[in-house]
Design a protein around this motif. Structure first.
Motif, PDB file in Angstrom:
ATOM      1  N   LEU A  88       5.208 -10.007   6.477  1.00 37.49           N
ATOM      2  CA  LEU A  88       5.550  -8.724   5.846  1.00 37.49           C
ATOM      3  C   LEU A  88       5.263  -8.744   4.352  1.00 37.49           C
ATOM      4  CD1 LEU A  88       8.896  -7.538   7.474  1.00 37.49           C
ATOM      5  CD2 LEU A  88       6.662  -6.452   7.607  1.00 37.49           C
ATOM      6  N   ARG A  92       2.639  -6.190   2.295  1.00 34.18           N
ATOM      7  CA  ARG A  92       3.652  -5.262   1.785  1.00 34.18           C
ATOM      8  C   ARG A  92       3.057  -3.918   1.366  1.00 34.18           C
ATOM      9  NH1 ARG A  92       3.592  -9.424  -2.020  1.00 34.18           N
ATOM     10  NH2 ARG A  92       2.549  -8.827  -3.940  1.00 34.18           N
ATOM     11  N   LEU A  95       3.448  -1.320   4.104  1.00 33.44           N
ATOM     12  CA  LEU A  95       4.784  -0.935   4.576  1.00 33.44           C
ATOM     13  C   LEU A  95       4.999   0.567   4.432  1.00 33.44           C
ATOM     14  CD1 LEU A  95       7.150  -3.713   3.207  1.00 33.44           C
ATOM     15  CD2 LEU A  95       6.533  -3.295   5.555  1.00 33.44           C
ATOM     16  N   LYS A  96       5.690   1.128   5.415  1.00 30.25           N
ATOM     17  CA  LYS A  96       6.020   2.546   5.363  1.00 30.25           C
ATOM     18  C   LYS A  96       7.340   2.725   4.626  1.00 30.25           C
ATOM     19  CE  LYS A  96       5.352   2.611   9.893  1.00 30.25           C
ATOM     20  NZ  LYS A  96       5.527   3.040  11.242  1.00 30.25           N
ATOM     21  N   GLU A  98       9.840   4.318   5.661  1.00 24.28           N
ATOM     22  CA  GLU A  98      10.927   4.148   6.632  1.00 24.28           C
ATOM     23  C   GLU A  98      11.369   2.681   6.717  1.00 24.28           C
ATOM     24  OE1 GLU A  98      11.663   4.669  11.432  1.00 24.28           O
ATOM     25  OE2 GLU A  98       9.867   5.526  10.514  1.00 24.28           O
ATOM     26  N   ASP A  99      10.397   1.766   6.744  1.00 22.25           N
ATOM     27  CA  ASP A  99      10.722   0.340   6.804  1.00 22.25           C
ATOM     28  C   ASP A  99      11.447  -0.119   5.543  1.00 22.25           C
ATOM     29  OD1 ASP A  99       9.520   0.156   9.288  1.00 22.25           O
ATOM     30  OD2 ASP A  99       7.567  -0.414   8.445  1.00 22.25           O
ATOM     31  N   MET A 100      11.018   0.392   4.388  1.00 24.02           N
ATOM     32  CA  MET A 100      11.689   0.031   3.139  1.00 24.02           C
ATOM     33  C   MET A 100      13.111   0.579   3.102  1.00 24.02           C
ATOM     34  SD  MET A 100       8.864   0.364   0.176  1.00 24.02           S
ATOM     35  CE  MET A 100       7.195   0.573   0.689  1.00 24.02           C
ATOM     36  N   ILE A 102      15.052   1.110   5.714  1.00 23.75           N
ATOM     37  CA  ILE A 102      15.850   0.282   6.617  1.00 23.75           C
ATOM     38  C   ILE A 102      16.223  -1.038   5.943  1.00 23.75           C
ATOM     39  CG2 ILE A 102      15.761  -1.045   8.771  1.00 23.75           C
ATOM     40  CD1 ILE A 102      14.145   1.289   9.955  1.00 23.75           C
ATOM     41  N   ALA A 103      15.283  -1.637   5.239  1.00 22.39           N
ATOM     42  CA  ALA A 103      15.560  -2.885   4.530  1.00 22.39           C
ATOM     43  C   ALA A 103      16.604  -2.672   3.442  1.00 22.39           C
ATOM     44  CB  ALA A 103      14.275  -3.452   3.937  1.00 22.39           C
TER      45      ALA A 103
END
Length: 131
Positions: A88, A92, A95-96, A98-100, A102-103
Motif C-alpha cells: 500500500l 499510495r 489510493l482512493k 474512501e480508503d484514506m 477508512i484508515a
C-alpha cells in the motif's frame, strides 16, 4: 451424551436435596464429590474427582498450550499483513479517498480506545491520577 447430562442433573439435584443447600449443586464444587461418585456408579457415569482449583489449573494449561500452538499461524499472518501494508505504501498515489477515510477512522478509533484505557487506568477520572 444427553442422557448422561440428564442423569447428572438428577443426581446433582438429589445431592442438593440431601444437603439442604439453597443453591443448586455444581459438579465442580468440592462439596459432596464422594457422594456424587457413589450416586453415579449406579448409573454407570464416570465423574472426574477434580476440585475446583485443579479444574481451573487444567483449563488454564489448556488455554496456554492452545495459544502457544497458534503462534506459527499468527506469525505467518503478521508477515502477510506487513507485506500488504508495504504494498500500500508503494502504491499510495493510487489510493482512493474512501480508503484514506477508512484508515483515518481506524486511527481515530485506536486513539479513542487508548483514551478510554487511560481513563479506566486512572480510576475513572478524566482530570488525572489520585494522589
Amino acid at each position: 451424551m444427553i442422557e448422561d447430562r440428564d442423569k447428572m442433573g438428577e443426581i446433582c439435584w438429589y445431592i442438593t436435596l440431601i444437603h439442604g443447600r439453597s443453591k443448586p449443586f455444581s459438579p465442580l464444587s468440592t462439596i459432596s464429590i464422594t457422594a456424587l461418585n457413589l450416586r453415579t456408579r449406579s448409573y454407570g457415569i464416570k465423574v472426574e474427582c477434580l476440585t475446583f482449583k485443579e479444574k481451573c489449573q487444567q483449563l488454564s494449561n489448556q488455554l496456554l498450550y492452545t495459544r502457544l500452538a497458534s503462534i506459527p499461524s499468527r506469525y505467518d499472518a503478521f508477515w502477510k499483513e506487513l507485506e500488504y501494508v508495504k504494498q500500500l505504501v508503494k502504491t499510495r498515489h493510487e489510493l482512493k479517498t474512501e480508503d484514506m477515510g477508512i484508515a483515518a477512522l481506524f486511527g481515530l478509533e485506536c486513539f479513542a480506545w487508548y483514551c478510554a484505557g487511560e481513563i479506566v487506568g486512572r480510576g475513572f477520572t478524566i482530570t488525572g491520577y489520585y494522589v
